[in-house]
Design a protein around this motif. Structure first.
Motif, mmCIF file in Angstrom:
data_model
loop_
_atom_site.group_PDB
_atom_site.id
_atom_site.type_symbol
_atom_site.label_atom_id
_atom_site.label_comp_id
_atom_site.label_asym_id
_atom_site.label_seq_id
_atom_site.Cartn_x
_atom_site.Cartn_y
_atom_site.Cartn_z
ATOM 1 N N CYS A 132 -45.638 71.847 43.301
ATOM 2 C CA CYS A 132 -45.009 72.929 42.537
ATOM 3 C C CYS A 132 -45.722 74.237 42.862
ATOM 4 C CB CYS A 132 -45.129 72.617 41.039
ATOM 5 S SG CYS A 132 -44.186 73.749 40.010
ATOM 6 N N LEU A 134 -45.758 76.717 40.714
ATOM 7 C CA LEU A 134 -46.219 77.281 39.444
ATOM 8 C C LEU A 134 -47.473 76.520 39.021
ATOM 9 C CD1 LEU A 134 -42.696 77.609 37.884
ATOM 10 C CD2 LEU A 134 -44.070 79.372 38.967
ATOM 11 N N CYS A 136 -48.836 75.857 35.777
ATOM 12 C CA CYS A 136 -48.970 75.726 34.326
ATOM 13 C C CYS A 136 -50.265 74.948 34.061
ATOM 14 C CB CYS A 136 -47.772 74.979 33.753
ATOM 15 S SG CYS A 136 -46.208 75.747 34.213
ATOM 16 N N CYS A 139 -50.496 71.109 33.151
ATOM 17 C CA CYS A 139 -49.680 70.169 33.927
ATOM 18 C C CYS A 139 -50.408 69.699 35.182
ATOM 19 C CB CYS A 139 -48.370 70.861 34.301
ATOM 20 S SG CYS A 139 -47.377 69.890 35.435
ATOM 21 N N THR A 141 -49.060 68.189 37.810
ATOM 22 C CA THR A 141 -48.332 68.544 39.040
ATOM 23 C C THR A 141 -48.732 69.939 39.512
ATOM 24 O OG1 THR A 141 -46.445 67.287 38.205
ATOM 25 C CG2 THR A 141 -46.042 68.691 40.103
ATOM 26 N N GLY A 142 -49.007 70.815 38.530
ATOM 27 C CA GLY A 142 -49.370 72.187 38.868
ATOM 28 C C GLY A 142 -50.633 72.297 39.714
ATOM 29 N N GLY A 187 -42.155 69.482 39.850
ATOM 30 C CA GLY A 187 -41.470 70.656 40.387
ATOM 31 C C GLY A 187 -40.633 71.416 39.376
ATOM 32 N N SER A 221 -39.456 76.074 33.448
ATOM 33 C CA SER A 221 -40.611 76.779 32.901
ATOM 34 C C SER A 221 -40.226 78.202 32.527
ATOM 35 C CB SER A 221 -41.730 76.799 33.939
ATOM 36 O OG SER A 221 -41.225 77.399 35.120
HETATM 37 S S1 SF4 Z 1 -44.833 72.187 34.088
HETATM 38 FE FE1 SF4 Z 1 -43.243 72.107 35.657
HETATM 39 S S2 SF4 Z 1 -43.221 74.194 36.481
HETATM 40 FE FE2 SF4 Z 1 -45.179 73.999 35.397
HETATM 41 S S3 SF4 Z 1 -46.636 73.328 37.004
HETATM 42 FE FE3 SF4 Z 1 -45.812 71.490 36.014
HETATM 43 S S4 SF4 Z 1 -44.127 70.870 37.352
HETATM 44 FE FE4 SF4 Z 1 -44.569 73.020 37.821
#
Ligand code: SF4
Length: 387
Positions: A132, A134, A136, A139, A141-142, A187, A221
Motif C-alpha cells: 500500500c 498509504l 496508516c 495498519c 499492510t501500511g 491496499g 481511507s
Molecule cells: S488501512 Fe488500508 S489504506 Fe491504510 S495502510 Fe492499511 S491497507 Fe493501506
C-alpha cells in the motif's frame, strides 16, 4: 492471442504455457475465444457457456463442460487453463477464520481472509493491491511498500479460491457461507478503481458468482475525489476508515488526511449515490488506548457524523509485531459505544476474529517486495539467456 490480454500481468504468467481463463470478464473471455479462432457467430454462445461453467459451477476441468463438443473441449484445453492460483499457505483460526496466502504470479502474493458467519453473513475480505502507498499507523499492510495493483482477475480469483475451499459450488445453490465481499484486505481499492470495478462486475454477474451489489463493501481511507465515482460505477456499499474525528489526530494516524481533510471527506460521503437509512455508510473506528478513545473524542465523532445515515464499527485494535499502539480497555470501548449509541448511531463493537493467525483487521501483510529496477533487469537478462 490479443496483445491486450498479454498486457494483463495475470494473463501473461502461465505455469505451463497455457492462458488462464478463470478471473476474466465477459469481454476478455469473448476476445480470447475470438483470437483462438472460434467462428464469430459462435463466440457469444461459447463465451456465455464457458463463463457459466467457470463462475457458476467453478469447474477446473474442460471435460466437465458437457454442453461443449468433446473435440472442441480438447482443443481449448491445449490453449487455455482453468486453474486457480496456488494457495501458498492457509491458516485456520481457533474461531474458524481462514486466512489464505495466494501466489498470483512469481513474487506477487496476497492475503485474503474468510470470516465465518456472525448471524447469517460470512464475509470474504479481499485485497486490491500488494502492499500500500498509504502508511496508516495502525495498519500492518501500511508497513509494506506498494508492489503493484492487482488485476480484476486476481481480485475475482480470491473469491473463487475461497469458494473452492468452502466447497460452495455451484454459486446458485442453497445457503452460502460466504455471503459478502469486503474490500478491506491489503491496499486502497480506490487507488485501483478500474480493476476493482471490473472485478465487482465479475463477482456480481448473475450468471456467475452472483453476489448482490449490496453485499459488496468498498472500504477507503478517504480518497475523496474517487468516492462518489466509485459509488456510481459499482453501486457498492461504502465504508470509511475514519479512526479520528478531528484533523490533527487523524493526520497523525492517517497521513492521507493531510491531503483530504475531514470536511472534504464528509462532503463526499454526503454525496455518495444511494445514501439512505437503508444504505448507510459504515465508519470504521479503531480503538487506540489514550489516543482516540475519550468521551471528548466520542462527542467529536457524533458532531462530525450529524445528518449522515451512518453506522460506526468500533474495532478493538489488533496488535502486530512492532505496532506502535495498544488497544483501549474494554470498559473504555463499551462506554465509547454507549455514547455513540445514545446519539442514535448503531455502534457495534467488532469481535476480533482470527487474531491468533494475524488475520484480523489491520494485520495483513505479505512478504512480496517490489523488485528493484536493477534486479528486474538482471532477471530479464537471465530470461533472455535461457531462451
Ligand atoms: S488501512 Fe488500508 S489504506 Fe491504510 S495502510 Fe492499511 S491497507 Fe493501506
Amino acid at each position: 492471442m490479443s496483445a491486450e490480454l498479454y498486457k494483463n500481468p495475470a494473463i501473461s504468467q502461465t505455469a505451463n504455457g497455457l492462458i488462464p481463463l478463470a478471473g476474466l470478464g465477459r469481454k476478455e473471455l469473448a476476445q480470447a475465444l475470438t483470437d483462438f479462432g472460434i467462428a464469430p457467430k459462435q463466440v457469444r454462445m461459447r463465451s456465455k457457456q464457458i463463463f457459466h461453467w467457470i463462475y457458476n459451477y467453478g469447474v477446473t476441468d474442460w471435460d466437465a463442460m458437457t454442453n461443449i463438443a468433446k473435440n472442441l473441449r480438447a482443443r481449448l484445453a491445449q490453449t487455455f487453463s482453468l486453474e486457480r492460483p496456488e494457495i501458498v499457505d492457509k491458516q485456520v483460526s481457533i474461531d474458524g477464520t481462514r486466512k489464505y496466502l495466494i501466489r498470483m504470479a512469481p513474487g506477487i502474493e496476497v492475503e485474503s481472509v474468510f470470516i465465518p458467519a456472525v448471524s447469517k453473513t460470512g464475509a470474504l475480505c479481499v485485497s486490491s493491491q500488494v502492499g500500500c502507498t498509504l502508511t496508516c499507523k495502525f495498519c500492518h499492510t501500511g508497513t509494506q511498500r506498494l508492489v503493484r495493483n492487482l488485476t480484476a482477475a486476481e481480485i475475482a480469483l480470491q473469491v473463487m479460491v475461497a469458494r473452492d475451499d468452502l466447497d460452495e459450488w455451484p454459486s446458485s445453490s442453497g445457503e452460502r457461507k460466504m455471503t459478502n465481499i469486503v474490500f478491506m484486505g491489503m491496499g486502497e481499492p480506490l487507488y485501483n478503481m478500474d480493476e476493482v470495478t471490473k472485478a465487482i462486475d465479475i463477482i456480481c454477474d448473475r450468471e456467475g458468482l452472483s453476489f448482490g451489489r449490496r453485499r459488496i463493501t468498498l472500504s477507503t481511507s478517504g480518497v475523496v475525489p474517487e468516492i462518489v465515482k466509485a459509488g456510481e460505477k459499482t453501486s457498492a456499499m461504502l465504508a470509511i476508515s475514519l479512526h479520528a474525528a478531528n484533523d490533527e489526530l487523524r493526520s497523525q494516524i492517517m497521513p492521507i488526511n493531510k491531503k483530504y481533510p475531514l470536511k472534504d471527506l464528509l462532503e463526499a460521503c454526503r454525496a455518495y449515490p444511494g445514501l439512505s437509512n437503508s444504505r448507510r455508510i459504515t465508519f470504521e473506528y479503531v480503538m487506540l488506548k489514550d489516543m482516540n478513545d475519550s468521551p471528548k473524542h466520542a462527542k467529536e465523532l457524533i458532531n462530525l457524523l450529524r445528518g449522515i445515515p451512518a453506522k460506526v464499527n468500533l474495532i478493538p485494535f489488533n496488535p502486530w509485531p512492532g505496532s506502535p499502539y495498544e488497544c483501549s480497555d474494554w470498559e473504555t470501548i463499551e462506554s465509547f459505544a454507549d455514547r455513540i449509541n445514545a446519539a442514535g448511531y448503531a455502534s457495534p463493537i467488532r469481535t476480533p476474529r482470527g487474531r491468533d493467525i494475524l488475520a484480523a483487521c489491520g494485520q495483513l501483510r505479505s512478504e512480496s517486495e517490489k523488485i528493484r529496477a536493477s534486479q528486474k533487469r538482471k532477471q530479464q537478462l537471465e530470461n533472455v539467456d535461457n531462451t
